[in-house]
Design a protein around this motif. Structure first.
Motif, PDB file in Angstrom:
ATOM      1  N   LEU A  89       0.888  -0.994   0.110  1.00 18.54           N
ATOM      2  CA  LEU A  89      -0.020   0.009  -0.092  1.00 18.54           C
ATOM      3  C   LEU A  89       0.650   1.197   0.154  1.00 18.54           C
ATOM      4  O   LEU A  89       0.725   2.195  -0.792  1.00 18.54           O
ATOM      5  N   LEU A 240      -6.557   4.778  -1.467  1.00 18.25           N
ATOM      6  CA  LEU A 240      -6.818   5.067  -0.177  1.00 18.25           C
ATOM      7  C   LEU A 240      -6.304   6.331   0.343  1.00 18.25           C
ATOM      8  O   LEU A 240      -6.698   7.364   0.960  1.00 18.25           O
ATOM      9  N   TRP A 245      -7.540   8.025   3.997  1.00 18.26           N
ATOM     10  CA  TRP A 245      -7.105   6.974   5.006  1.00 18.26           C
ATOM     11  C   TRP A 245      -5.675   7.373   5.696  1.00 18.26           C
ATOM     12  O   TRP A 245      -5.440   6.628   6.532  1.00 18.26           O
ATOM     13  N   VAL A 253     -13.576   0.841  11.528  1.00 20.19           N
ATOM     14  CA  VAL A 253     -12.418  -0.211  11.110  1.00 20.19           C
ATOM     15  C   VAL A 253     -12.248  -1.324  11.939  1.00 20.19           C
ATOM     16  O   VAL A 253     -11.414  -2.199  11.536  1.00 20.19           O
ATOM     17  N   LEU A 256     -12.572  -4.684  10.194  1.00 22.11           N
ATOM     18  CA  LEU A 256     -11.487  -5.295   9.647  1.00 22.11           C
ATOM     19  C   LEU A 256     -10.757  -6.272  10.305  1.00 22.11           C
ATOM     20  O   LEU A 256     -10.070  -7.169   9.893  1.00 22.11           O
ATOM     21  N   LEU A 295      -5.151  -2.863   6.535  1.00 19.27           N
ATOM     22  CA  LEU A 295      -6.197  -1.675   6.351  1.00 19.27           C
ATOM     23  C   LEU A 295      -6.304  -1.379   7.896  1.00 19.27           C
ATOM     24  O   LEU A 295      -6.374  -0.275   8.063  1.00 19.27           O
ATOM     25  N   TRP A 296      -6.486  -2.230   8.654  1.00 22.34           N
ATOM     26  CA  TRP A 296      -6.860  -2.132  10.192  1.00 22.34           C
ATOM     27  C   TRP A 296      -5.530  -1.504  10.754  1.00 22.34           C
ATOM     28  O   TRP A 296      -5.425  -0.336  11.547  1.00 22.34           O
ATOM     29  N   GLN A 299      -4.937   2.323   9.539  1.00 19.95           N
ATOM     30  CA  GLN A 299      -5.775   3.071  10.603  1.00 19.95           C
ATOM     31  C   GLN A 299      -5.557   3.073  12.001  1.00 19.95           C
ATOM     32  O   GLN A 299      -5.703   4.372  12.601  1.00 19.95           O
TER      33      GLN A 299
END
Length: 395
Positions: A89, A240, A245, A253, A256, A295-296, A299
């Motif tokens: 990412l 994102l 994000w 979140v 996730l 993703l978690w 965040q």
């Protein structure tokens, strides 16, 4: 108001061409540095298992050691492929930021970004062949060149392309998992294992031959598998970034994390099955589980760091010199397991490896913070920049 402040900190004209004179530059973001730092530290938790004998991951003894079961549960539910996904990412985000910043400065973004990617691939080839064949730099360079073609897509198109690439990668991995090719399990201390042990801890010439073989096989299968997954995650990273994000925390979140834990536990159960095909399915499921976990984690760091330079400062320091620390991880791991104490390959259980990775992570946090008190960038970051931009001044 807080969300508006965060969006203002992440300055970029996402709906206009980067070549526009009104295009603005991204400023350095503590959030992104902190997330990158977490990814760099986490990668070693995966790589450490192949720093000695690189043709296999963890090889258990028989009967299994006490720390193996708990260690493998943690590995499948929290670690495996999570940090590679997170770093993918960030790599996409980095490409996008470079594109805008070079263009805003009136420079030829294409020549500069591609030069960086070519040199990253060169670093990766040297790293993989001469030091440790689990290198990701070459792969990331190739994926970066592919992702570069789609940098100008709209936000909706980016998400669609990312989903397509990830789906292709998972589908190919699934089809490969269903191939009924069964191999005898490797057991630590067996004649087959001891043969590998001698090859990988013997002379450097012997190690070099093995590394060439592993790198060659990896290059053959990469276009069919991880090329799509990594490229898809890079495109997802750009999406994102545009959706905020990396600048502020979103709601819900925690779901996730829940999905990732459930899928990770299913993957672990599959890995212990008697069927070879079901064991292979574990590798596909854990790849899927890695995405919501990445993703978690993204965040979680963004929410805690809040773009404040004084928060998570040690992680930010690691994130500012990722290339140097990534190569240093390989140097330390290979030296330890192949030269200084190769006997550890015969005695460590799964939890022991994770403990060593944790100790080295703490050392890296301290090392990065101390280093940046005296220098502005890492030694390999400096070399990479020097090589990539040599002859491109003013272009």
């Amino acid at each position: 108001m807080q969300q508006d402040r965060h969006q203002a900190q992440l300055v970029v004209a996402t709906h206009s061409s980067p070549s526009s004179p009104h295009c603005q530059q991204f400023s350095r973001q503590p959030n992104i540095d902190a997330v990158r730092g977490l990814a760099v530290l986490g990668i070693f938790y995966l790589n450490i298992f192949t720093m000695g004998i690189s043709s296999y991951e963890y090889v258990a003894s028989e009967p299994a050691a006490t720390g193996d079961t708990l260690g493998e549960i943690l590995y499948y539910m929290l670690l495996r492929d999570r940090f590679i996904s997170l770093f993918s990412l960030l790599f996409g985000v980095g490409l996008y930021i470079q594109w805008h910043n070079f263009s805003a400065a009136g420079l030829n973004a294409g020549s500069r970004v591609k030069s960086r990617l070519y040199w990253l691939m060169a670093f990766g080839m040297v790293h993989g062949v001469l030091l440790w064949p689990g290198d990701i730099l070459l792969s990331y360079g190739v994926c970066g060149l592919l992702v570069w073609r789609y940098r100008g897509l709209s936000t909706a198109e980016l998400l669609q392309k990312a989903q397509l690439f990830i789906a292709i990668g998972l589908l190919v991995m699934l089809l490969m998992a269903l191939i009924p090719i069964e191999a005898a399990p490797m057991v630590r201390g067996s004649p087959a294992y001891m043969h590998e042990y001698q090859l990988w801890t013997g002379s450097y010439g012997s190690q070099l031959v093995q590394q060439l073989l592993v790198v060659g096989v990896s290059l053959l299968v990469f276009p069919m598998t991880y090329l799509w997954l990594i490229s898809g995650m890079m495109l997802l990273g750009i999406y994102l970034l545009q959706q905020g994000w990396f600048s502020h925390r979103l709601s819900n979140v925690h779901r996730l994390l829940g999905w990732s834990l459930i899928l990770g536990f299913i993957a672990y159960q599959c890995s212990t099955a008697d069927s070879y095909i079901i064991q292979n399915m574990a590798l596909v499921i854990v790849l899927l589980a890695a995405i919501p976990m990445a993703l978690w984690m993204l965040q979680w760091v963004v929410g805690y760091c809040d773009n404040q330079p004084q928060r998570l400062t040690a992680l930010q320091a690691v994130g500012k010199i990722p290339l140097s620390l990534y190569i240093l991880q390989s140097v330390v791991g290979v030296m330890l397991f192949r030269h200084v104490a190769p006997q550890l390959l015969l005695t460590l259980n799964f939890l022991d490896y994770l403990l060593l990775a944790s100790i080295w992570s703490l050392i890296q946090l301290l090392l990065a913070s101390a280093y940046l008190r005296y220098f502005k960038q890492g030694p390999l970051e400096w070399l990479w920049r020097k090589l990539a931009y040599n002859g491109l001044q003013g272009r």
